[in-house]
Design a protein around this motif. Structure first.
Motif, PDB file in Angstrom:
ATOM      1  N   ALA A   1       6.440   9.966  -6.248  1.00 53.66           N
ATOM      2  CA  ALA A   1       7.178   9.368  -5.133  1.00 53.66           C
ATOM      3  C   ALA A   1       6.321   9.444  -3.881  1.00 53.66           C
ATOM      4  O   ALA A   1       5.406  10.266  -3.781  1.00 53.66           O
ATOM      5  N   GLY A   2       6.617   8.557  -2.939  1.00 58.18           N
ATOM      6  CA  GLY A   2       5.880   8.570  -1.690  1.00 58.18           C
ATOM      7  C   GLY A   2       6.249   7.404  -0.797  1.00 58.18           C
ATOM      8  O   GLY A   2       6.952   6.478  -1.203  1.00 58.18           O
ATOM      9  N   PRO A   3       5.764   7.425   0.442  1.00 60.39           N
ATOM     10  CA  PRO A   3       6.016   6.333   1.380  1.00 60.39           C
ATOM     11  C   PRO A   3       4.959   5.250   1.247  1.00 60.39           C
ATOM     12  O   PRO A   3       3.899   5.451   0.645  1.00 60.39           O
TER      13      PRO A   3
ATOM     14  N   ALA B   1       0.868  -1.180   0.000  1.00 62.81           N
ATOM     15  CA  ALA B   1       0.000   0.000   0.000  1.00 62.81           C
ATOM     16  C   ALA B   1       0.900   1.224   0.000  1.00 62.81           C
ATOM     17  O   ALA B   1       1.724   1.396   0.904  1.00 62.81           O
ATOM     18  N   ILE B   2       0.762   2.083  -1.031  1.00 67.53           N
ATOM     19  CA  ILE B   2       1.670   3.213  -1.227  1.00 67.53           C
ATOM     20  C   ILE B   2       0.867   4.436  -1.637  1.00 67.53           C
ATOM     21  O   ILE B   2      -0.129   4.330  -2.367  1.00 67.53           O
ATOM     22  N   GLY B   3       1.271   5.599  -1.180  1.00 78.28           N
ATOM     23  CA  GLY B   3       0.639   6.857  -1.569  1.00 78.28           C
ATOM     24  C   GLY B   3       1.674   7.960  -1.638  1.00 78.28           C
ATOM     25  O   GLY B   3       2.770   7.832  -1.075  1.00 78.28           O
ATOM     26  N   GLY B   4       1.327   9.065  -2.323  1.00 76.05           N
ATOM     27  CA  GLY B   4       2.288  10.150  -2.390  1.00 76.05           C
ATOM     28  C   GLY B   4       1.914  11.228  -3.384  1.00 76.05           C
ATOM     29  O   GLY B   4       0.734  11.410  -3.726  1.00 76.05           O
ATOM     30  N   TYR B   5       2.925  11.908  -3.874  1.00 77.58           N
ATOM     31  CA  TYR B   5       2.774  13.091  -4.725  1.00 77.58           C
ATOM     32  C   TYR B   5       3.399  12.824  -6.091  1.00 77.58           C
ATOM     33  O   TYR B   5       4.454  12.177  -6.196  1.00 77.58           O
ATOM     34  N   GLY B   6       2.747  13.340  -7.142  1.00 82.26           N
ATOM     35  CA  GLY B   6       3.273  13.212  -8.490  1.00 82.26           C
ATOM     36  C   GLY B   6       3.259  14.544  -9.211  1.00 82.26           C
ATOM     37  O   GLY B   6       2.488  15.447  -8.863  1.00 82.26           O
TER      38      GLY B   6
ATOM     39  N   PHE C   1      10.840   1.987  -8.383  1.00 78.37           N
ATOM     40  CA  PHE C   1      11.770   1.460  -7.383  1.00 78.37           C
ATOM     41  C   PHE C   1      11.076   1.478  -6.029  1.00 78.37           C
ATOM     42  O   PHE C   1      10.449   2.463  -5.658  1.00 78.37           O
ATOM     43  N   GLU C   2      11.204   0.380  -5.301  1.00 80.34           N
ATOM     44  CA  GLU C   2      10.665   0.256  -3.953  1.00 80.34           C
ATOM     45  C   GLU C   2      11.814  -0.125  -3.027  1.00 80.34           C
ATOM     46  O   GLU C   2      12.367  -1.219  -3.129  1.00 80.34           O
ATOM     47  N   TYR C   3      12.164   0.802  -2.123  1.00 82.62           N
ATOM     48  CA  TYR C   3      13.288   0.599  -1.220  1.00 82.62           C
ATOM     49  C   TYR C   3      12.771   0.190   0.160  1.00 82.62           C
ATOM     50  O   TYR C   3      11.891   0.840   0.721  1.00 82.62           O
ATOM     51  N   THR C   4      13.351  -0.869   0.719  1.00 90.98           N
ATOM     52  CA  THR C   4      13.087  -1.276   2.095  1.00 90.98           C
ATOM     53  C   THR C   4      14.425  -1.600   2.755  1.00 90.98           C
ATOM     54  O   THR C   4      15.456  -1.649   2.089  1.00 90.98           O
TER      55      THR C   4
ATOM     56  N   VAL D   1       8.292   1.283   3.125  1.00 91.71           N
ATOM     57  CA  VAL D   1       8.723   1.369   1.734  1.00 91.71           C
ATOM     58  C   VAL D   1       8.897   2.837   1.344  1.00 91.71           C
ATOM     59  O   VAL D   1       8.057   3.686   1.683  1.00 91.71           O
ATOM     60  N   ALA D   2       9.980   3.133   0.634  1.00 92.16           N
ATOM     61  CA  ALA D   2      10.162   4.414  -0.053  1.00 92.16           C
ATOM     62  C   ALA D   2      10.039   4.125  -1.547  1.00 92.16           C
ATOM     63  O   ALA D   2      10.784   3.303  -2.086  1.00 92.16           O
ATOM     64  N   TYR D   3       9.093   4.785  -2.179  1.00 90.45           N
ATOM     65  CA  TYR D   3       8.717   4.449  -3.569  1.00 90.45           C
ATOM     66  C   TYR D   3       8.932   5.636  -4.487  1.00 90.45           C
ATOM     67  O   TYR D   3       8.678   6.793  -4.118  1.00 90.45           O
ATOM     68  N   THR D   4       9.420   5.376  -5.701  1.00 91.71           N
ATOM     69  CA  THR D   4       9.498   6.390  -6.744  1.00 91.71           C
ATOM     70  C   THR D   4       9.286   5.719  -8.091  1.00 91.71           C
ATOM     71  O   THR D   4       9.618   4.535  -8.264  1.00 91.71           O
TER      72      THR D   4
END
Length: 256
Positions: free
Chosen positions: A157-159, A137-142, A199-202, A176-179
Motif C-alpha cells: 500500500a502507499g500514496p 506514479a505510486i510508491g509505498g511499503y509492502g 485498488f486506487e482511490y481518488t 491516489v491511495a493505493y493498495t
C-alpha cells in the motif's frame, strides 16, 4: 505416472479444450502489474516474458485482433526492476473497436525480514475508456505474508499521483491511495494459480483491477495460461457506456 504429473496433464487437456473455443480471438497475457513476489535464490539476473497474438477472420465476419505484450525483469543487489509494455488492437469491418496501450516501470527494494519498499510509474491509453491517457506514479511499503514451496502471498500500500487527460473535459490531477495483493498457489511442479487485485482511490473515482490466472508449464520455456481480468471504474467519463471491462483469454506464454 506420478500423481502431480497426471494432474497437470489433466489441466493441460482442459486448457487445450477451452482453447478451441473463440477465446483465442482475444488471446492475451493479462498481468496488470500488481504486488510481485520476491526473487528466489535461483532467479536469473535478467529474465523476460514475450507474447504476440494475431487472429484474422474473413467471410461473413471481417475482423482482426492484434495483441503484443512483453515483460523484462532484472536484479541489482536488493533491487528488482521490471519494465513492461502492452498493446491491443481489434478491428471489425474496418472499424476499430478496441485500442489499448500500456507502458509501466517498477522497482522493489528488499528490506530485512518480510518487508520491502516499492515504486512504479504507469502510462495507459485506452481509446474507448473515455480517457485520452492516464499517467500514474505510486510508491509505498509492502509485506511478504507467506513465502514457501506451496504459497506466496504479499500485500502492499502507499500514496501516489495520477494525471487523467480526458478527451473532452480537460485534465485532472489526483492524489491516489493505493493498495494491492498478489497470491500464488503452486498446485504442482507444473501448474500454479494466481490471484492479483489492486485498488486506487481518488476523490473522483475508485479503480479496481483483478486478475485470476491458471498456468500450466509445458517445459522450461513454454506455458499455457487461462486468465480472467476485470477492470472497474466507479465513475468513468460521461462518454463511456460501461464501468467494467472483462477480458477472458487463453494464451501461449514464452519465458526466458
Amino acid at each position: 505416472m506420478p500423481k502431480s504429473r497426471r494432474d497437470v496433464v489433466a489441466i493441460v487437456r482442459w486448457i487445450l479444450l477451452l482453447a478451441c473455443w473463440p477465446l483465442w480471438l482475444t488471446v492475451a497475457y493479462a498481468s496488470p502489474f500488481y504486488a510481485p513476489p520476491p526473487p528466489q535464490e535461483d532467479t536469473p539476473v535478467f529474465s523476460g516474458d514475450a507474447e504476440l497474438g494475431f487472429t484474422r477472420l474473413s467471410g461473413n465476419t471481417d475482423s482482426q485482433t492484434l495483441i503484443g505484450k512483453t515483460l523484462l525483469t532484472w536484479l541489482t543487489g536488493n533491487f528488482t526492476y521490471s519494465l513492461r509494455g502492452e498493446v491491443r488492437n481489434v478491428t471489425k469491418d474496418d472499424k476499430t473497436s478496441a485500442e489499448q496501450y500500456l507502458v509501466a516501470g517498477r522497482e522493489r527494494y528488499e528490506l530485512d525480514g518480510p518487508h520491502y519498499l516499492f515504486g512504479f510509474a504507469r502510462w495507459e491509453k485506452d481509446r474507448f475508456a473515455g480517457y485520452d491517457q492516464q499517467l500514474s506514479a505510486i510508491g509505498g511499503y509492502g509485506r511478504q505474508i507467506l513465502e514457501n514451496d506451496t504459497h506466496v502471498f504479499s500485500l502492499e500500500a502507499g500514496p501516489g499521483y495520477r494525471h487523467d487527460r480526458l478527451r473532452e473535459h480537460g485534465d485532472y490531477r489526483l492524489a491516489v491511495a493505493y493498495t494491492a495483493l498478489d497470491y500464488q498457489w503452486f498446485v504442482s511442479d507444473y501448474a500454479d494459480i494466481q490471484q492479483e487485485m489492486s485498488f486506487e482511490y481518488t476523490d473522483q473515482n475508485t479503480t479496481s483491477r483483478s486478475l485470476t490466472a491458471l498456468t500450466a508449464r509445458l517445459n522450461s520455456k513454454l506455458s499455457l495460461r487461462l486468465s480472467h481480468e476485470i477492470k472497474h471504474n466507479s465513475q468513468p467519463p460521461d462518454d463511456t457506456s460501461e464501468r467494467t471491462d472483462n477480458t477472458t483469454s487463453a494464451s501461449l506464454l514464452y519465458r526466458w
